[in-house]
Design a protein around this motif. Sequence first.
Motif, short mmCIF file in Angstrom:
data_model
loop_
_atom_site.label_atom_id
_atom_site.label_comp_id
_atom_site.label_asym_id
_atom_site.label_seq_id
_atom_site.Cartn_x
_atom_site.Cartn_y
_atom_site.Cartn_z
N VAL A 296 0.97 -1.20 0.06
CA VAL A 296 0.13 -0.06 0.07
C VAL A 296 0.81 1.45 0.06
N PHE A 297 1.87 1.22 0.88
CA PHE A 297 2.99 2.23 0.66
C PHE A 297 3.41 2.55 -0.79
N TRP A 298 3.65 1.80 -1.51
CA TRP A 298 4.22 1.86 -2.81
C TRP A 298 3.13 2.20 -3.71
N LEU A 299 1.86 1.75 -3.60
CA LEU A 299 0.65 2.26 -4.17
C LEU A 299 0.46 3.82 -3.93
N ILE A 300 0.38 4.07 -2.76
CA ILE A 300 0.19 5.50 -2.51
C ILE A 300 1.14 6.43 -2.84
N LYS A 301 2.71 5.91 -3.06
CA LYS A 301 3.59 6.59 -3.64
C LYS A 301 3.47 6.96 -5.01
N ILE A 302 3.10 5.85 -5.75
CA ILE A 302 2.98 6.08 -7.17
C ILE A 302 1.75 6.91 -7.49
N ALA A 303 0.87 6.90 -6.71
CA ALA A 303 -0.38 7.78 -6.98
C ALA A 303 0.12 9.43 -6.54
N ALA A 304 0.93 9.38 -5.49
CA ALA A 304 1.37 10.80 -5.24
C ALA A 304 2.03 11.37 -5.94
N THR A 305 2.95 10.66 -6.65
CA THR A 305 3.92 11.36 -7.69
C THR A 305 3.21 11.49 -8.98
N THR A 306 2.14 10.69 -9.24
CA THR A 306 1.31 11.05 -10.38
C THR A 306 0.67 12.30 -10.26
N LEU A 307 0.18 12.20 -9.14
CA LEU A 307 -0.70 13.82 -8.61
C LEU A 307 0.28 14.86 -8.49
N GLY A 308 1.55 14.70 -8.15
CA GLY A 308 2.56 15.73 -8.32
C GLY A 308 2.83 16.38 -9.64
N GLU A 309 2.88 15.51 -10.67
CA GLU A 309 2.91 15.80 -12.01
C GLU A 309 1.83 16.53 -12.63
N THR A 310 0.65 15.92 -12.43
CA THR A 310 -0.76 16.53 -12.95
C THR A 310 -1.08 17.99 -12.26
N VAL B 252 13.20 6.24 -6.10
CA VAL B 252 13.57 7.01 -7.12
C VAL B 252 12.69 6.76 -8.43
N LEU B 253 12.71 5.14 -8.77
CA LEU B 253 12.03 4.94 -10.08
C LEU B 253 10.43 4.96 -10.06
N THR B 254 9.87 5.01 -8.80
CA THR B 254 8.25 5.39 -8.83
C THR B 254 8.03 6.86 -9.03
N ARG B 255 8.93 7.53 -9.22
CA ARG B 255 8.92 9.02 -9.56
C ARG B 255 8.71 9.34 -10.89
N PRO B 256 9.61 8.90 -11.89
CA PRO B 256 9.40 8.96 -13.37
C PRO B 256 8.12 7.98 -13.76
N LEU B 257 7.88 7.05 -13.24
CA LEU B 257 6.80 6.10 -13.44
C LEU B 257 5.59 7.05 -13.47
N GLY B 258 5.40 7.80 -12.09
CA GLY B 258 4.30 8.79 -11.82
C GLY B 258 4.38 9.83 -12.94
N ALA B 259 5.72 10.21 -13.03
CA ALA B 259 5.59 11.43 -14.29
C ALA B 259 4.97 11.05 -15.63
N VAL B 260 5.32 10.06 -16.07
CA VAL B 260 4.80 9.68 -17.51
C VAL B 260 3.31 9.16 -17.24
N VAL B 261 2.92 8.49 -16.31
CA VAL B 261 1.52 8.38 -16.15
C VAL B 261 0.61 9.68 -16.10
N GLY B 262 1.31 10.57 -15.27
CA GLY B 262 0.72 11.98 -15.16
C GLY B 262 0.39 12.47 -16.46
N ASP B 263 1.61 12.43 -17.36
CA ASP B 263 1.70 13.01 -18.74
C ASP B 263 0.48 12.12 -19.61
N PHE B 264 0.39 11.06 -19.46
CA PHE B 264 -0.47 10.27 -20.08
C PHE B 264 -1.67 10.68 -19.98
#
Length: 248
Positions: free
Chosen positions: A14-28, A195-207
Amino acid sequence: MQSAVAKVPAVTFVFWLIKIAATTLGETGGDAVSMSLDLGYLVGTGIFAVIFIAAVAAQIKARAFNPALYWLTIIATTTVGTTLADFADRSLGIGYAGGSSLLLALLLASFAVWYKVMGSVSIDTVSSPKAEAFYWVTIMFSQTLGTALGDWMADDAGFGYVGSIGVFGGALAVLAVLFVWTKVSRTALFWAAFVLTRPLGAVVGDFFDKPAEKGGLELDRFVASGILLAFIVVLLLVFRQKPASEAH
């Protein structure tokens, strides 16, 4: 004195799930302020930097683990990371590769100074305000690097948003395999995944919010940000997060 480690959540799925969602939110969210509101990257960075500093100060001052405060601080690091990376890459004209290289150097320097001063970069040793300050500065650099790296992979490297999601998702899957089947340093694996969850969130946010002709879904940035925020809130309400000290 209350140990600062009690304010860091246990690392779970759940920590990683929230982290990816949070980094995606940071992008959008970062794009919504700097681009949709047309405030620009520098002004956007200034706004989010104030929020980041206030959130970190509150997190360090807190006497116990507060999931909402912790994740607010994470979101603050990723929004300021988004606008700061875009300012360096685009406004200063150093490009995605140059920005990624500069930010990687800053991240490694942060780790080096943290290790030299505190003797460890493990989250299990974050037990003082000084260590927690290093923790948050390092996270901020990792979030900023992730933005630049995601943009570089999607645009300059030509993988596009979907392809980049596959690349970073695959890299995280490799780290998961290493965690389960090897004895590779847990600290190294944690920070690599962080570190890698952030670029994942970035490209998901851009998508989510980039124009269809560029391979995105062209969702309204504010709508996408609201959906991501609601998803994070639901996860926090449904799944009780324990502080790391209770997980041992």
